[in-house]
Design a protein around this motif. Sequence first.
Motif, PDB file in Angstrom:
ATOM      1  N   VAL A   1       0.863  -1.177   0.000  1.00  0.00           N
ATOM      2  CA  VAL A   1       0.000   0.000   0.000  1.00  0.00           C
ATOM      3  C   VAL A   1       0.904   1.232   0.000  1.00  0.00           C
ATOM      4  N   THR A   2       0.584   2.167  -0.881  1.00  0.00           N
ATOM      5  CA  THR A   2       1.312   3.424  -0.968  1.00  0.00           C
ATOM      6  C   THR A   2       0.320   4.539  -0.648  1.00  0.00           C
ATOM      7  N   SER A   3       0.728   5.457   0.240  1.00  0.00           N
ATOM      8  CA  SER A   3      -0.204   6.511   0.633  1.00  0.00           C
ATOM      9  C   SER A   3       0.542   7.751   1.122  1.00  0.00           C
ATOM     10  N   TYR A   4      -0.226   8.824   1.243  1.00  0.00           N
ATOM     11  CA  TYR A   4       0.253  10.067   1.836  1.00  0.00           C
ATOM     12  C   TYR A   4      -0.360  10.218   3.222  1.00  0.00           C
ATOM     13  N   LEU A   5       0.330  10.951   4.067  1.00  0.00           N
ATOM     14  CA  LEU A   5      -0.189  11.292   5.387  1.00  0.00           C
ATOM     15  C   LEU A   5       0.271  12.707   5.713  1.00  0.00           C
ATOM     16  N   GLN A   6      -0.683  13.527   6.159  1.00  0.00           N
ATOM     17  CA  GLN A   6      -0.344  14.868   6.623  1.00  0.00           C
ATOM     18  C   GLN A   6      -0.442  14.896   8.140  1.00  0.00           C
ATOM     19  N   LEU A   7       0.506  15.546   8.762  1.00  0.00           N
ATOM     20  CA  LEU A   7       0.440  15.794  10.198  1.00  0.00           C
ATOM     21  C   LEU A   7       0.032  17.247  10.368  1.00  0.00           C
ATOM     22  N   LEU A   8      -1.159  17.440  10.930  1.00  0.00           N
ATOM     23  CA  LEU A   8      -1.688  18.778  11.151  1.00  0.00           C
ATOM     24  C   LEU A   8      -1.550  19.122  12.627  1.00  0.00           C
ATOM     25  N   GLN A   9      -1.326  20.403  12.890  1.00  0.00           N
ATOM     26  CA  GLN A   9      -1.171  20.848  14.273  1.00  0.00           C
ATOM     27  C   GLN A   9      -1.957  22.141  14.463  1.00  0.00           C
ATOM     28  N   LEU A  10      -2.661  22.228  15.578  1.00  0.00           N
ATOM     29  CA  LEU A  10      -3.373  23.444  15.917  1.00  0.00           C
ATOM     30  C   LEU A  10      -2.378  24.602  15.924  1.00  0.00           C
ATOM     31  N   ASP A  11      -2.707  25.680  15.213  1.00  0.00           N
ATOM     32  CA  ASP A  11      -1.810  26.830  15.108  1.00  0.00           C
ATOM     33  C   ASP A  11      -2.137  27.817  16.230  1.00  0.00           C
ATOM     34  N   LYS A  12      -1.542  27.597  17.380  1.00  0.00           N
ATOM     35  CA  LYS A  12      -1.828  28.426  18.560  1.00  0.00           C
ATOM     36  C   LYS A  12      -1.322  29.860  18.400  1.00  0.00           C
ATOM     37  N   GLN A  13      -0.419  30.072  17.450  1.00  0.00           N
ATOM     38  CA  GLN A  13       0.113  31.418  17.221  1.00  0.00           C
ATOM     39  C   GLN A  13      -0.588  32.112  16.056  1.00  0.00           C
ATOM     40  N   GLY A  14      -1.518  31.403  15.422  1.00  0.00           N
ATOM     41  CA  GLY A  14      -2.228  31.970  14.278  1.00  0.00           C
ATOM     42  C   GLY A  14      -3.214  33.049  14.697  1.00  0.00           C
ATOM     43  N   GLU A  15      -3.672  33.780  13.715  1.00  0.00           N
ATOM     44  CA  GLU A  15      -4.649  34.846  13.946  1.00  0.00           C
ATOM     45  C   GLU A  15      -6.038  34.219  14.115  1.00  0.00           C
ATOM     46  N   MET A  16      -6.772  34.683  15.095  1.00  0.00           N
ATOM     47  CA  MET A  16      -8.128  34.192  15.328  1.00  0.00           C
ATOM     48  C   MET A  16      -9.014  34.622  14.165  1.00  0.00           C
ATOM     49  N   ARG A  17      -9.712  33.660  13.587  1.00  0.00           N
ATOM     50  CA  ARG A  17     -10.622  33.937  12.492  1.00  0.00           C
ATOM     51  C   ARG A  17     -11.961  33.252  12.760  1.00  0.00           C
ATOM     52  N   GLU A  18     -12.996  33.847  12.241  1.00  0.00           N
ATOM     53  CA  GLU A  18     -14.322  33.258  12.402  1.00  0.00           C
ATOM     54  C   GLU A  18     -14.789  32.715  11.055  1.00  0.00           C
TER      55      GLU A  18
END
Length: 179
Positions: A101-118
Amino acid sequence: MTDENQPTVEQRLQMIEDTLAIYELIASHPPSADTGLAEYTAAVYMEDGVFNRGEGLDGAKGVEAIAAFILRQAHEEAIKGGLAHFAGLPLIDLRGDKAIVTSYLQLLQLDKQGEMREMANHGSSTGYRIHRVVVNRWELERYAGHWKIRSRTLLPVDGTDAPRQLLTRGLSDILKAAR
């Protein structure tokens, strides 16, 4: 291809069942990693399985050592920090009681330093950032009627040849089988 070279209905059904079971196995990785459920990880690896994270990152051999990976304090900190594994649809090369099996995987992380957006109807968030994208090569075997992981190699998509070669191997194997 002549009719005698065509798979039987039973063989085709087995291929469909195997493909679905493998999809389920690969899809189970993100929730098991993001919950730290080591018992699940231990259940899906072969006893002498191998987990290879490429150069610069440690790996593990043997089901106990592999399962222990997600029990590490650093992994728990990543989970509490907003870790999310996000998998792409895998490419499956069935070979009887084995599969690649060949696949991609992304590791996502909450961006605590990012700008708050609604976002309308979804609340506010600082968003997420993609920490890493990796290419996986899963070598699977049927064991006691279930698909298990014999080995997993994951390499970061970093512009070097190694991840590209891993992807090429997966496609080449499928191409050979189609001929």
